[in-house]
Design a protein around this motif. Structure first.
Motif, PDB file in Angstrom:
ATOM      1  N   ASP A  62      -9.217 -10.164  69.962  1.00 57.66           N
ATOM      2  CA  ASP A  62      -8.694  -9.757  71.075  1.00 57.66           C
ATOM      3  C   ASP A  62      -6.886  -8.695  70.479  1.00 57.66           C
ATOM      4  O   ASP A  62      -6.676  -7.823  71.064  1.00 57.66           O
ATOM      5  CB  ASP A  62      -7.412 -10.493  72.004  1.00 57.66           C
ATOM      6  N   ALA A  63      -6.407  -9.087  69.422  1.00 59.02           N
ATOM      7  CA  ALA A  63      -5.221  -8.556  68.619  1.00 59.02           C
ATOM      8  C   ALA A  63      -5.353  -7.326  67.453  1.00 59.02           C
ATOM      9  O   ALA A  63      -4.734  -6.072  67.644  1.00 59.02           O
ATOM     10  CB  ALA A  63      -4.428  -9.520  67.551  1.00 59.02           C
ATOM     11  N   ALA A  64      -6.964  -7.549  67.444  1.00 62.16           N
ATOM     12  CA  ALA A  64      -7.720  -6.449  66.521  1.00 62.16           C
ATOM     13  C   ALA A  64      -7.909  -5.082  67.622  1.00 62.16           C
ATOM     14  O   ALA A  64      -7.647  -4.207  67.782  1.00 62.16           O
ATOM     15  CB  ALA A  64      -8.623  -6.673  65.107  1.00 62.16           C
ATOM     16  N   ARG A  65      -8.672  -5.335  68.939  1.00 63.26           N
ATOM     17  CA  ARG A  65      -9.092  -4.458  69.597  1.00 63.26           C
ATOM     18  C   ARG A  65      -7.171  -3.410  70.544  1.00 63.26           C
ATOM     19  O   ARG A  65      -7.157  -2.693  70.127  1.00 63.26           O
ATOM     20  CB  ARG A  65      -9.192  -4.560  70.977  1.00 63.26           C
ATOM     21  N   ASP A  66      -6.471  -4.214  70.217  1.00 65.07           N
ATOM     22  CA  ASP A  66      -4.447  -4.346  70.989  1.00 65.07           C
ATOM     23  C   ASP A  66      -3.811  -3.058  69.323  1.00 65.07           C
ATOM     24  O   ASP A  66      -3.272  -2.299  70.062  1.00 65.07           O
ATOM     25  CB  ASP A  66      -3.942  -4.885  71.172  1.00 65.07           C
ATOM     26  N   LEU A 117      -8.120  -8.130  54.661  1.00 64.34           N
ATOM     27  CA  LEU A 117      -6.922  -7.423  55.302  1.00 64.34           C
ATOM     28  C   LEU A 117      -7.240  -6.360  55.480  1.00 64.34           C
ATOM     29  O   LEU A 117      -5.873  -5.821  56.018  1.00 64.34           O
ATOM     30  CB  LEU A 117      -5.743  -8.286  54.220  1.00 64.34           C
ATOM     31  N   LEU A 118      -8.218  -5.772  55.560  1.00 60.08           N
ATOM     32  CA  LEU A 118      -7.993  -3.952  55.549  1.00 60.08           C
ATOM     33  C   LEU A 118      -7.225  -3.067  54.951  1.00 60.08           C
ATOM     34  O   LEU A 118      -5.823  -4.596  54.475  1.00 60.08           O
ATOM     35  CB  LEU A 118      -8.103  -3.763  57.040  1.00 60.08           C
ATOM     36  N   ASP A 136     -22.200  -3.375  66.109  1.00 56.81           N
ATOM     37  CA  ASP A 136     -22.243  -2.325  64.677  1.00 56.81           C
ATOM     38  C   ASP A 136     -20.508  -2.486  63.943  1.00 56.81           C
ATOM     39  O   ASP A 136     -20.034  -3.200  65.067  1.00 56.81           O
ATOM     40  CB  ASP A 136     -22.816  -1.045  65.232  1.00 56.81           C
ATOM     41  N   PHE A 137     -20.676  -1.979  62.915  1.00 57.05           N
ATOM     42  CA  PHE A 137     -19.632  -1.674  61.904  1.00 57.05           C
ATOM     43  C   PHE A 137     -18.969  -0.541  62.069  1.00 57.05           C
ATOM     44  O   PHE A 137     -18.095  -0.010  61.220  1.00 57.05           O
ATOM     45  CB  PHE A 137     -19.915  -2.357  60.701  1.00 57.05           C
ATOM     46  N   LYS A 138     -18.737   0.521  62.385  1.00 54.46           N
ATOM     47  CA  LYS A 138     -18.672   1.507  63.077  1.00 54.46           C
ATOM     48  C   LYS A 138     -17.546   2.466  63.928  1.00 54.46           C
ATOM     49  O   LYS A 138     -16.983   3.066  63.945  1.00 54.46           O
ATOM     50  CB  LYS A 138     -19.291   2.927  63.679  1.00 54.46           C
ATOM     51  N   GLY A 139     -16.802   0.797  64.591  1.00 51.58           N
ATOM     52  CA  GLY A 139     -15.482   0.951  64.498  1.00 51.58           C
ATOM     53  C   GLY A 139     -15.521   0.600  66.397  1.00 51.58           C
ATOM     54  O   GLY A 139     -13.809   0.845  67.450  1.00 51.58           O
ATOM     55  N   LEU A 140     -15.530   0.425  67.233  1.00 52.45           N
ATOM     56  CA  LEU A 140     -16.346   0.236  68.811  1.00 52.45           C
ATOM     57  C   LEU A 140     -16.176  -0.928  68.499  1.00 52.45           C
ATOM     58  O   LEU A 140     -15.918  -1.032  69.644  1.00 52.45           O
ATOM     59  CB  LEU A 140     -17.852   0.912  68.902  1.00 52.45           C
ATOM     60  N   PHE A 177     -14.729  -1.884  57.891  1.00 47.48           N
ATOM     61  CA  PHE A 177     -14.287  -0.782  57.704  1.00 47.48           C
ATOM     62  C   PHE A 177     -12.854  -0.165  58.287  1.00 47.48           C
ATOM     63  O   PHE A 177     -12.684   1.294  57.882  1.00 47.48           O
ATOM     64  CB  PHE A 177     -15.662   0.767  57.407  1.00 47.48           C
ATOM     65  N   GLY A 178     -12.815  -1.012  59.188  1.00 51.85           N
ATOM     66  CA  GLY A 178     -11.607  -0.567  60.159  1.00 51.85           C
ATOM     67  C   GLY A 178     -11.619  -0.258  61.543  1.00 51.85           C
ATOM     68  O   GLY A 178     -12.915   0.233  61.221  1.00 51.85           O
ATOM     69  N   ALA A 179     -11.030   0.785  61.816  1.00 54.99           N
ATOM     70  CA  ALA A 179     -11.028   1.198  63.320  1.00 54.99           C
ATOM     71  C   ALA A 179      -9.996   2.320  63.961  1.00 54.99           C
ATOM     72  O   ALA A 179      -9.267   2.201  63.202  1.00 54.99           O
ATOM     73  CB  ALA A 179     -11.533   0.458  64.349  1.00 54.99           C
ATOM     74  N   GLY A 180      -9.905   3.469  64.364  1.00 52.30           N
ATOM     75  CA  GLY A 180      -9.626   4.189  65.161  1.00 52.30           C
ATOM     76  C   GLY A 180      -8.918   4.858  64.338  1.00 52.30           C
ATOM     77  O   GLY A 180      -9.422   5.358  63.371  1.00 52.30           O
ATOM     78  N   ARG A 181      -7.612   5.527  64.406  1.00 54.15           N
ATOM     79  CA  ARG A 181      -7.795   7.080  63.179  1.00 54.15           C
ATOM     80  C   ARG A 181      -7.270   6.787  62.320  1.00 54.15           C
ATOM     81  O   ARG A 181      -7.991   7.109  61.263  1.00 54.15           O
ATOM     82  CB  ARG A 181      -6.073   7.613  63.999  1.00 54.15           C
TER      83      ARG A 181
END
Length: 497
Positions: free
Chosen positions: A83-87, A369-370, A423-427, A434-438
């Motif tokens: 939840d924190a990662a998505r936020d 830790l990205l 999947d690992f594409k950020g969704l 690999f992280g997500a977003g911008r």
């Protein structure tokens, strides 16, 4: 009588002013995240340990999935839940798109002018656009197919030459990955010529330095320590030597471009693309020379160690779990029956192979830790108030082992992904190696296709086993990427259908 009424009224007004404007009560009303006790000067730096992703995961079990630490004078949020990662990476992605100031990356990447470490703003948007639209678009990635297949075939030949003897898999995997990235990046392998060994050593030093904690960034008045311990000198020397290498590479590229030569078949290498952009031919945007060099360095750093580290962890888990290895062998060998080589066209049907790679990335994200982010303004993170200029570390390793998200999270079981859309594409924020977003990694497709093809060809050609009486040590070693402390040794024997 009016005087006696005025006194309590003034006292009440003063009380209200104190309540609403005193710093302590303002903090209480704003609800900061829970925080471990900090020490004077260093804050919570002593609690990072040698493997921060594990130390911070342990702390989060006590203080919660969103906790506030202080690295010296710098406030740092550690997020360890989906939840924190998505936020952070979706709901408030723009606010969290900043990068904390780093004297280390400033010194190594031309003032942090690369894609990964540059501050959020117009400059970053320009070079991110160049990277995504011109270097790593699907057509460009596919154009490097010949390079990938040639270098992976070279790796297979190296393993074949050492069949029935102990092989250092890290060595062959890293050599293969480095050669692919180098050919795609600058049109040739960097170990061609007399300077090859020096360049390889320089890039390894760059990786080590990039992953080194710089105490001066968190406790500014201790910057002088880096002069005493030699860190500043090391950074300057590596930066100077790499700059000389990149200058020579750029000069070579300019000569090749004038002659119309191209070293990777039909595909133009990254350097060639960037030189065209530098002249304003592609985008109308003029690319400065330091920016060009920073982007080339980014490709070397992001494309090499993390890629072969992920492959090495995958091979490690397969050797630890013969049942999984056998199931993967059956899939690859059935689909590759009658074929001399597995090609990229075959990968789409290898569902178990894809599940194996996902499971390895869940348990062993190369950068657990990205890359740190920083809030550009005050923001809410779940129920907590986070002030501007707060650094955040997202513990992808902890999220990948969260028992609330995964059944038997410590168990290596690729089957969990066979009937799953994760999947690992950020969704899907349950799996974010690999992280997500911008600020997510733009090279996901490029890296994964190398991993899939290399793994498929190894399994297609060889039976793998641990050396006799070999104890498979799973100890990690912290750096820019978290890899095995010891190289992976194995014995390969030829398999024929």
């Amino acid at each position: 009588m009016e005087y006696f009424l005025l006194v309590p009224l003034l006292a009440f007004i003063l009380f209200l002013h104190w309540w609403f404007f005193s710093p302590s009560n303002t903090q209480q009303r704003l609800l900061l995240p829970p925080s471990p006790t900090k020490l004077p000067i260093i804050g919570n730096l002593h609690q990072l340990g040698s493997l921060p992703h594990r130390s911070l995961h342990k702390l989060s079990k006590k203080y919660g999935p969103v906790m506030l630490l202080h690295f010296g004078s710098k406030p740092v949020i550690v997020a360890s839940s989906v939840d924190a990662a998505r936020d952070i990476m979706k709901t408030h992605d723009l606010v969290w798109s900043g990068r904390p100031k780093s004297s280390m990356t400033d010194g190594l990447f031309y003032g942090s002018k690369d894609v990964a470490f540059s501050p959020y703003g117009e400059y970053w948007r320009q070079i991110r656009s160049i990277t995504v639209l011109h270097l790593l678009n699907n057509k460009r990635v596919q154009s490097y197919r010949r390079v990938r297949e040639e270098e992976i075939s070279n790796m297979i030949d190296k393993i074949r030459q050492k069949c029935d003897s102990v092989i250092d898999l890290r060595d062959v995997l890293s050599c293969m990955t480095n050669n692919i990235i180098s050919r795609v990046n600058i049109g040739r392998t960097y170990n061609e010529g007399e300077s090859g060994i020096a360049v390889k050593a320089l890039l390894e030093q760059l990786l080590v330095l990039t992953g080194t904690l710089n105490i001066g960034d968190y406790i500014p008045w201790l910057k002088w320590v880096n002069k005493i311990n030699g860190l500043n000198s090391r950074v300057k020397k590596v930066a100077k030597d790499l700059d000389a290498f990149l200058e020579s590479v750029i000069e070579e590229g300019m000569i090749r471009n004038k002659k119309g030569e191209c070293n990777v078949g039909e595909a133009i290498d990254f350097l060639g693309v960037l030189l065209e952009i530098q002249n304003g031919k592609e985008t109308g945007y003029t690319l400065q020379r330091d920016s060009l060099k920073a982007i080339l360095l980014d490709a070397f750093v992001a494309g090499t160690e993390s890629t072969y580290t992920a492959l090495e962890w995958t091979m490690t888990e397969l050797l630890r779990h013969p049942r999984v290895l056998k199931k993967l062998e059956d899939e690859v060998r059935e689909l590759g029956q009658g074929k001399t080589e597995i090609t990229e066209d075959d990968l789409g049907n290898m569902h178990y192979l894809k599940a194996v790679i996902k499971e390895s990335l869940r348990l062993h994200p190369p950068n657990p830790l990205l890359v740190p982010r920083e809030s550009m303004e005050d923001v809410k993170l779940l129920d907590y108030h986070i002030p501007a200029k707060t650094e955040v570390l997202i513990n992808a390793w902890a999220i990948g082992r969260d028992p609330l998200l995964w059944d038997d999270p410590e168990e290596y079981r690729p089957e969990r992904f066979l009937n799953s859309d994760i999947d690992f594409k950020g969704l899907n924020f349950e799996l974010i190696p690999f992280g997500a977003g911008r600020r997510g990694c733009p090279g996901i497709t490029f890296a994964i296709i190398i991993n899939e093809l290399a793994l498929a060809r190894i399994v297609h050609k060889f039976n793998l086993a641990l050396p006799k009486e070999e104890d498979l040590d799973m100890t990690e070693c912290h750096g820019l990427a978290v890899r095995r402390k010891l190289p992976l040794l194995a014995v390969a024997t030829s398999w024929s259908s």
